[in-house]
Design a protein around this motif. Sequence first.
Motif, mmCIF file in Angstrom:
data_model
loop_
_atom_site.group_PDB
_atom_site.id
_atom_site.type_symbol
_atom_site.label_atom_id
_atom_site.label_comp_id
_atom_site.label_asym_id
_atom_site.label_seq_id
_atom_site.Cartn_x
_atom_site.Cartn_y
_atom_site.Cartn_z
ATOM 1 N N PRO A 137 0.817 -1.218 0.000
ATOM 2 C CA PRO A 137 0.000 0.000 0.000
ATOM 3 C C PRO A 137 0.850 1.268 0.000
ATOM 4 O O PRO A 137 2.003 1.270 0.448
ATOM 5 N N ASP A 138 0.266 2.350 -0.469
ATOM 6 C CA ASP A 138 0.936 3.647 -0.410
ATOM 7 C C ASP A 138 0.428 4.449 0.786
ATOM 8 O O ASP A 138 0.296 5.668 0.716
ATOM 9 N N TYR A 139 0.148 3.747 1.884
ATOM 10 C CA TYR A 139 -0.303 4.389 3.117
ATOM 11 C C TYR A 139 0.247 3.614 4.300
ATOM 12 O O TYR A 139 0.770 2.493 4.147
ATOM 13 N N LEU A 140 0.126 4.190 5.490
ATOM 14 C CA LEU A 140 0.492 3.515 6.723
ATOM 15 C C LEU A 140 -0.712 3.483 7.647
ATOM 16 O O LEU A 140 -1.557 4.389 7.610
ATOM 17 N N PRO A 141 -0.811 2.445 8.492
ATOM 18 C CA PRO A 141 -1.976 2.327 9.376
ATOM 19 C C PRO A 141 -1.771 3.096 10.675
ATOM 20 O O PRO A 141 -0.667 3.176 11.212
ATOM 21 N N LEU A 142 -2.861 3.648 11.179
ATOM 22 C CA LEU A 142 -2.894 4.179 12.542
ATOM 23 C C LEU A 142 -3.920 3.371 13.321
ATOM 24 O O LEU A 142 -5.018 3.084 12.818
ATOM 25 N N PHE A 143 -3.572 3.013 14.553
ATOM 26 C CA PHE A 143 -4.413 2.119 15.346
ATOM 27 C C PHE A 143 -5.207 2.904 16.386
ATOM 28 O O PHE A 143 -4.664 3.801 17.040
ATOM 29 N N PRO A 144 -6.490 2.577 16.555
ATOM 30 C CA PRO A 144 -7.349 3.349 17.456
ATOM 31 C C PRO A 144 -6.917 3.237 18.914
ATOM 32 O O PRO A 144 -6.457 2.185 19.365
ATOM 33 N N ALA A 145 -7.062 4.333 19.638
ATOM 34 C CA ALA A 145 -6.842 4.349 21.078
ATOM 35 C C ALA A 145 -8.044 3.717 21.764
ATOM 36 O O ALA A 145 -9.137 3.633 21.197
ATOM 37 N N ILE A 146 -7.861 3.293 23.010
ATOM 38 C CA ILE A 146 -8.875 2.527 23.724
ATOM 39 C C ILE A 146 -10.188 3.292 23.869
ATOM 40 O O ILE A 146 -11.266 2.697 23.862
ATOM 41 N N ALA A 147 -10.141 4.608 23.971
ATOM 42 C CA ALA A 147 -11.358 5.386 24.217
ATOM 43 C C ALA A 147 -12.127 5.707 22.945
ATOM 44 O O ALA A 147 -13.240 6.231 23.012
ATOM 45 N N ARG A 148 -11.570 5.376 21.790
ATOM 46 C CA ARG A 148 -12.228 5.765 20.545
ATOM 47 C C ARG A 148 -13.434 4.890 20.256
ATOM 48 O O ARG A 148 -13.393 3.668 20.403
ATOM 49 N N THR A 149 -14.503 5.517 19.830
ATOM 50 C CA THR A 149 -15.699 4.787 19.401
ATOM 51 C C THR A 149 -15.493 4.269 17.987
ATOM 52 O O THR A 149 -15.018 4.998 17.115
#
Length: 298
Positions: A137-149
């Motif tokens: 992919p031409d992108y990178l992943p960001l992972f959700p924080a615990i409080a995120r809906t």
Amino acid sequence: MTLQLVSPDRFVRHVPLGFAFRDASDLSLIGDGLDIRITDAMRPWRNAQLRPTPSGTWMTPRLPGLDAVLAEKPADWSTHQRSFVVAVEDDLHRFLPVRFQADLPVRGRFAWPSWSGFATGPIAPLLPAGAPAGYAPDYLPLFPAIARTAPGPRATVRAQLAVRQADGTDLPAGWAAMTVSVSGTVIGLGIADVGGAIVVSGAYPTLPSQTVEEAAAGRSEVAWEAVIKVYYGKLAGSPPALDEILGQLSKPPTKALATLKPAEPELPAQTLVLGRPLTLATGKTATERFSSLYLKAN
């Protein structure tokens, strides 16, 4: 990447980098709220902050240390690349911070070389549906924080990961990776924060099949059997490099415990119910649970 203005005078500007970031939960493009800084790995006084474009690409028109003459010769960039550290934080607290290295300048959106080193099974939720083997992919992943809906109706699994040490104290399993699988397919991949708190969000699987009799009676609830795997390598750094975090997935999973005593049995498959978040924890007694999901200390 090239910026071009068509007017009575033609203006072309070559942009020496471009990054795209997507939500690991649903692969939506993240175009706001991020604080992204690049720093020359060998000359830390050379740094810059990136800004988003309307297309969702994060860039800076000038790469620190890039000669002005060379900046206008993108065909020569590949032989003049230097290593930069890219640090990403979310001012809106939706996503965990990430850090990775990138050789810059580069034409077009940055394609992270580390993608090729990961097994496609565990990272499947980070790739487009139907992506062929070797897809980068031409992108990178960001992972959700615990409080995120979770964005929209998503399967959601939460836990507080920890290791119970010999002296009875808890060691947070910071930066561990966790996968949620149904019928052998990984539907969600998440990363714990430095304190071990983790949320995994992913698309629900295909609805379970029904017999004619079951269909006539109607479903009281829709449920799947989900297998949870945790990968914990005791990584250093806050955060560690992103390739080190995802590299944990290439090692055998760490045993997650159903109970601490007497024999430390492994966490069994869990029931994932449509529309109901699943919270994981190790059992204390037959009716009580700890607040943490404990991992087997190596």
